[in-house]
Design a protein around this motif. Structure first.
Motif, PDB file in Angstrom:
ATOM      1  N   GLN A   1      -4.237  -9.547  13.028  1.00  0.00           N
ATOM      2  CA  GLN A   1      -3.322  -8.423  12.891  1.00  0.00           C
ATOM      3  C   GLN A   1      -4.054  -7.109  12.624  1.00  0.00           C
ATOM      4  OE1 GLN A   1      -3.389 -11.064  10.822  1.00  0.00           O
ATOM      5  NE2 GLN A   1      -3.498 -10.376   8.696  1.00  0.00           N
ATOM      6  N   ILE A   2      -3.470  -6.024  13.149  1.00  0.00           N
ATOM      7  CA  ILE A   2      -3.990  -4.696  12.851  1.00  0.00           C
ATOM      8  C   ILE A   2      -3.236  -4.065  11.685  1.00  0.00           C
ATOM      9  CG2 ILE A   2      -4.725  -4.319  15.232  1.00  0.00           C
ATOM     10  CD1 ILE A   2      -2.279  -2.351  15.430  1.00  0.00           C
ATOM     11  N   ARG A   3      -2.025  -4.581  11.414  1.00  0.00           N
ATOM     12  CA  ARG A   3      -1.240  -4.001  10.327  1.00  0.00           C
ATOM     13  C   ARG A   3      -0.346  -5.069   9.713  1.00  0.00           C
ATOM     14  NH1 ARG A   3       1.631   0.578  12.650  1.00  0.00           N
ATOM     15  NH2 ARG A   3      -0.486   1.402  12.861  1.00  0.00           N
ATOM     16  N   ASN A   4      -0.257  -5.027   8.381  1.00  0.00           N
ATOM     17  CA  ASN A   4       0.608  -5.938   7.638  1.00  0.00           C
ATOM     18  C   ASN A   4       1.802  -5.182   7.068  1.00  0.00           C
ATOM     19  OD1 ASN A   4      -1.050  -8.334   7.866  1.00  0.00           O
ATOM     20  ND2 ASN A   4      -2.462  -7.397   6.408  1.00  0.00           N
TER      21      ASN A   4
ATOM     22  N   GLY B   1      -7.460   0.874   6.256  1.00  0.00           N
ATOM     23  CA  GLY B   1      -7.167   0.739   4.833  1.00  0.00           C
ATOM     24  C   GLY B   1      -6.019   1.617   4.372  1.00  0.00           C
ATOM     25  N   ILE B   2      -5.421   2.412   5.270  1.00  0.00           N
ATOM     26  CA  ILE B   2      -4.285   3.270   4.901  1.00  0.00           C
ATOM     27  C   ILE B   2      -3.093   2.399   4.565  1.00  0.00           C
ATOM     28  CG2 ILE B   2      -2.640   4.976   5.789  1.00  0.00           C
ATOM     29  CD1 ILE B   2      -4.955   6.102   7.489  1.00  0.00           C
ATOM     30  N   GLU B   3      -2.398   2.741   3.477  1.00  0.00           N
ATOM     31  CA  GLU B   3      -1.263   1.936   3.049  1.00  0.00           C
ATOM     32  C   GLU B   3      -0.190   2.796   2.393  1.00  0.00           C
ATOM     33  OE1 GLU B   3      -2.325   0.254  -1.296  1.00  0.00           O
ATOM     34  OE2 GLU B   3      -3.627  -0.544   0.301  1.00  0.00           O
ATOM     35  N   THR B   4       1.006   2.244   2.346  1.00  0.00           N
ATOM     36  CA  THR B   4       2.121   2.898   1.661  1.00  0.00           C
ATOM     37  C   THR B   4       3.062   1.834   1.122  1.00  0.00           C
ATOM     38  OG1 THR B   4       4.005   4.419   1.899  1.00  0.00           O
ATOM     39  CG2 THR B   4       3.467   3.099   3.804  1.00  0.00           C
ATOM     40  N   GLY B   5       3.697   2.142  -0.005  1.00  0.00           N
ATOM     41  CA  GLY B   5       4.696   1.242  -0.569  1.00  0.00           C
ATOM     42  C   GLY B   5       6.098   1.546  -0.076  1.00  0.00           C
ATOM     43  N   ASN B   6       6.252   2.629   0.678  1.00  0.00           N
ATOM     44  CA  ASN B   6       7.568   3.010   1.178  1.00  0.00           C
ATOM     45  C   ASN B   6       7.805   2.331   2.526  1.00  0.00           C
ATOM     46  OD1 ASN B   6       9.996   4.196   1.798  1.00  0.00           O
ATOM     47  ND2 ASN B   6       9.327   6.290   1.359  1.00  0.00           N
ATOM     48  N   VAL B   7       8.131   1.049   2.471  1.00  0.00           N
ATOM     49  CA  VAL B   7       8.300   0.250   3.684  1.00  0.00           C
ATOM     50  C   VAL B   7       9.492   0.737   4.498  1.00  0.00           C
ATOM     51  CG1 VAL B   7       8.729  -2.064   4.574  1.00  0.00           C
ATOM     52  CG2 VAL B   7       7.203  -1.746   2.611  1.00  0.00           C
ATOM     53  N   SER B   8      10.558   1.132   3.810  1.00  0.00           N
ATOM     54  CA  SER B   8      11.764   1.582   4.503  1.00  0.00           C
ATOM     55  C   SER B   8      11.486   2.809   5.356  1.00  0.00           C
ATOM     56  CB  SER B   8      12.872   1.883   3.491  1.00  0.00           C
ATOM     57  OG  SER B   8      14.024   2.378   4.143  1.00  0.00           O
ATOM     58  N   ALA B   9      10.672   3.735   4.848  1.00  0.00           N
ATOM     59  CA  ALA B   9      10.351   4.940   5.620  1.00  0.00           C
ATOM     60  C   ALA B   9       9.651   4.579   6.921  1.00  0.00           C
ATOM     61  CB  ALA B   9       9.489   5.881   4.788  1.00  0.00           C
ATOM     62  N   VAL B  10       8.826   3.536   6.882  1.00  0.00           N
ATOM     63  CA  VAL B  10       8.087   3.118   8.075  1.00  0.00           C
ATOM     64  C   VAL B  10       8.999   2.382   9.051  1.00  0.00           C
ATOM     65  CG1 VAL B  10       6.183   1.704   8.934  1.00  0.00           C
ATOM     66  CG2 VAL B  10       5.909   3.008   6.818  1.00  0.00           C
ATOM     67  N   LEU B  11       9.643   1.309   8.582  1.00  0.00           N
ATOM     68  CA  LEU B  11      10.422   0.459   9.475  1.00  0.00           C
ATOM     69  C   LEU B  11      11.754   1.083   9.888  1.00  0.00           C
ATOM     70  CD1 LEU B  11       9.834  -3.080   7.922  1.00  0.00           C
ATOM     71  CD2 LEU B  11       8.896  -2.166  10.044  1.00  0.00           C
TER      72      LEU B  11
ATOM     73  N   GLN C   1       1.187   8.714   9.499  1.00  0.00           N
ATOM     74  CA  GLN C   1       0.105   8.473   8.545  1.00  0.00           C
ATOM     75  C   GLN C   1      -0.826   7.380   9.058  1.00  0.00           C
ATOM     76  OE1 GLN C   1       1.743   6.664   4.864  1.00  0.00           O
ATOM     77  NE2 GLN C   1       3.646   6.388   6.009  1.00  0.00           N
ATOM     78  N   PHE C   2      -0.278   6.393   9.771  1.00  0.00           N
ATOM     79  CA  PHE C   2      -1.095   5.301  10.300  1.00  0.00           C
ATOM     80  C   PHE C   2      -1.729   5.669  11.640  1.00  0.00           C
ATOM     81  CE2 PHE C   2       2.090   3.193   7.610  1.00  0.00           C
ATOM     82  CZ  PHE C   2       1.240   2.546   6.724  1.00  0.00           C
ATOM     83  N   ILE C   3      -0.951   6.300  12.513  1.00  0.00           N
ATOM     84  CA  ILE C   3      -1.447   6.601  13.856  1.00  0.00           C
ATOM     85  C   ILE C   3      -2.478   7.720  13.818  1.00  0.00           C
ATOM     86  CG2 ILE C   3      -0.735   7.583  16.072  1.00  0.00           C
ATOM     87  CD1 ILE C   3       1.756   5.845  15.928  1.00  0.00           C
ATOM     88  N   VAL C   4      -2.179   8.819  13.123  1.00  0.00           N
ATOM     89  CA  VAL C   4      -3.155   9.893  12.994  1.00  0.00           C
ATOM     90  C   VAL C   4      -4.370   9.395  12.212  1.00  0.00           C
ATOM     91  CG1 VAL C   4      -3.582  12.192  12.054  1.00  0.00           C
ATOM     92  CG2 VAL C   4      -1.396  11.689  13.149  1.00  0.00           C
ATOM     93  N   GLY C   5      -4.099   8.608  11.164  1.00  0.00           N
ATOM     94  CA  GLY C   5      -5.187   8.058  10.361  1.00  0.00           C
ATOM     95  C   GLY C   5      -6.105   7.165  11.171  1.00  0.00           C
ATOM     96  N   TYR C   6      -5.518   6.380  12.079  1.00  0.00           N
ATOM     97  CA  TYR C   6      -6.349   5.509  12.923  1.00  0.00           C
ATOM     98  C   TYR C   6      -7.274   6.334  13.801  1.00  0.00           C
ATOM     99  CZ  TYR C   6      -7.850   2.805  16.900  1.00  0.00           C
ATOM    100  OH  TYR C   6      -8.626   2.243  17.879  1.00  0.00           O
ATOM    101  N   HIS C   7      -6.741   7.372  14.450  1.00  0.00           N
ATOM    102  CA  HIS C   7      -7.566   8.166  15.355  1.00  0.00           C
ATOM    103  C   HIS C   7      -8.666   8.903  14.591  1.00  0.00           C
ATOM    104  CE1 HIS C   7      -5.573   7.379  19.114  1.00  0.00           C
ATOM    105  NE2 HIS C   7      -4.401   7.608  18.584  1.00  0.00           N
ATOM    106  N   ARG C   8      -8.349   9.379  13.392  1.00  0.00           N
ATOM    107  CA  ARG C   8      -9.390  10.041  12.582  1.00  0.00           C
ATOM    108  C   ARG C   8     -10.486   9.026  12.236  1.00  0.00           C
ATOM    109  NH1 ARG C   8      -6.310  12.298   9.186  1.00  0.00           N
ATOM    110  NH2 ARG C   8      -6.413  14.399  10.021  1.00  0.00           N
ATOM    111  N   TRP C   9     -10.073   7.823  11.888  1.00  0.00           N
ATOM    112  CA  TRP C   9     -11.032   6.760  11.549  1.00  0.00           C
ATOM    113  C   TRP C   9     -11.858   6.380  12.783  1.00  0.00           C
ATOM    114  CZ3 TRP C   9     -10.874   1.770  13.719  1.00  0.00           C
ATOM    115  CH2 TRP C   9     -11.762   0.846  13.160  1.00  0.00           C
ATOM    116  N   ALA C  10     -11.215   6.270  13.950  1.00  0.00           N
ATOM    117  CA  ALA C  10     -11.928   5.871  15.167  1.00  0.00           C
ATOM    118  C   ALA C  10     -12.992   6.901  15.555  1.00  0.00           C
ATOM    119  CB  ALA C  10     -10.930   5.678  16.314  1.00  0.00           C
TER     120      ALA C  10
END
Length: 371
Positions: free
Chosen positions: A321-324, A339-349, A356-365
């Motif tokens: 998996q790429i994301r849990n 390693g980016i994470e958030t506890g606000n699951v409702s905001a994501v789903l 935060q994940f998509i921009v963060g991934y590209h910055r990391w890449a």
């Protein structure tokens, strides 16, 4: 926020703005805009309609980049002025205004940085996304529908247009799969960050004993190929079947044989489309998806390396998996790469808060490539 912290923030943002200006090569971009404007004003420009559209798309993209940079520079100047005036007058309201402007600037810079990171022309174009159930049985079909709705909300937040190509209902709950086309600036470049296996942990809604369930779904992201990229397909290599459309993707069209399934016999690739109201439209959409998949396959074959568009091919199961997404026993969404994470699951789903994940991934890449 203290004066010192705000001043430091603005200093960092100013440095980021300078870096972005270098990334975007704005002097060259302005020269290119002038050249493209001259081309578009020339007699006979629209005689080649496809070429003219490509020029106008490039012109619009360059204009957007310059306008976005100028707007970011204005935000920085306004934030600096508000801070200086707030300090002179000892006005917390102006300091708060400066901080709000700084936050807007930070978001704008993230978008500009993304544009500078997308070096492949396909990154700036549209995307074809397919979500497929993995391990987890019926739960995986439910998870597929949850991800599908999450991406619909994300696209809505970004102002992208979505055309659902195929989304047949699952056996009992959820979806058997979901394929949709996303149209908008940098859609493919952005969404390819989410290609891979997505893992869900929650209390099973179908288990009478309310046990914890781990479920998987795979996300595939392909570029919509521009007209100047040709993929040769021998009609004799295709088997085309038509059938009754059904499920969420076919509501309102299931009274006729409008759904289309295309099988590319040499490769074994199967594409279905049932969302449009006519068989001709469904066939055209299915062919577009088939061409994208064949292009991907050919690119991998020629380059003799891992598929650059899909990334590594993994089984849709644990460990890949790429994301849990954890709903129980605690709330957490975490990207395993960055390693980016958030506890606000409702905001994501529920709300599609994925930047935060998509921009963060590209910055990391980008940082990984620089090492």
């Amino acid at each position: 926020m203290s004066e010192e912290a705000t001043t430091a923030d603005l200093g960092l943002l100013s440095a980021r703005l300078e870096e972005v200006e270098g990334y975007l090569h704005l002097d060259e971009t302005r020269e290119r805009i002038a050249r493209l404007e001259r081309e578009s004003a020339a007699p006979g420009f629209w005689d080649d309609a496809d070429g003219a559209r490509a020029v106008m798309e490039a012109l619009a993209r360059d204009r957007d980049d310059v306008a976005a940079f100028e707007a970011a520079r204005s935000l920085l100047e306004d934030a600096q002025a508000a801070l200086e005036l707030g300090d002179e007058m000892d006005d917390d309201g102006l300091r708060e205004e400066s901080q709000a402007l700084a936050e807007r600037l930070s978001s704008s810079l993230s978008e500009l940085e993304l544009s500078s990171w997308f070096t492949d022309d396909l990154d700036h174009g549209d995307a074809i996304v397919t979500v497929t159930p993995g391990q987890g049985g019926l739960e995986a079909q439910d998870w597929t529908e949850m991800l599908f709705r999450m991406y619909l909300r994300y696209c809505e937040r970004r102002g992208w247009k979505v055309d659902v190509n195929d989304a047949p209902a699952g056996d009992v709950i959820g979806l058997d799969r979901a394929t949709f086309t996303v149209s908008g600036k940098n859609a493919y470049g952005m969404l390819r960050a989410d290609q891979g296996v997505h893992r869900l942990v929650r209390i099973s809604p179908t288990d009478a004993k309310k046990r914890r369930q781990t479920t998987f779904a795979g996300v595939e992201v392909l570029p919509v190929l521009p007209d100047d990229i040709e993929v040769e397909i021998d009609p004799s290599d295709l088997r085309i079947d038509v059938y009754h459309a059904s499920g969420p993707g076919g509501q309102g069209v299931n009274t006729t044989d409008s759904a289309v399934r295309i099988t590319h016999l040499p490769s074994g690739i199967v594409v279905t489309c049932q969302n449009e109201r006519s068989q001709i439209q469904n066939k055209a959409s299915a062919m577009q998806i088939l061409k994208a998949r064949l292009y991907e396959q050919e690119k991998a074959r020629r380059e003799a390396e891992l598929d650059e568009l899909r990334g590594p091919k993994h089984e849709i199961s644990f460990g890949n998996q790429i994301r849990n997404y954890v709903l129980y026993p605690f709330q957490l969404v975490k990207d395993t790469r960055t390693g980016i994470e958030t506890g606000n699951v409702s905001a994501v789903l529920d709300d599609g808060d994925l930047d935060q994940f998509i921009v963060g991934y590209h910055r990391w890449a980008v940082s990984q490539q620089a090492e």
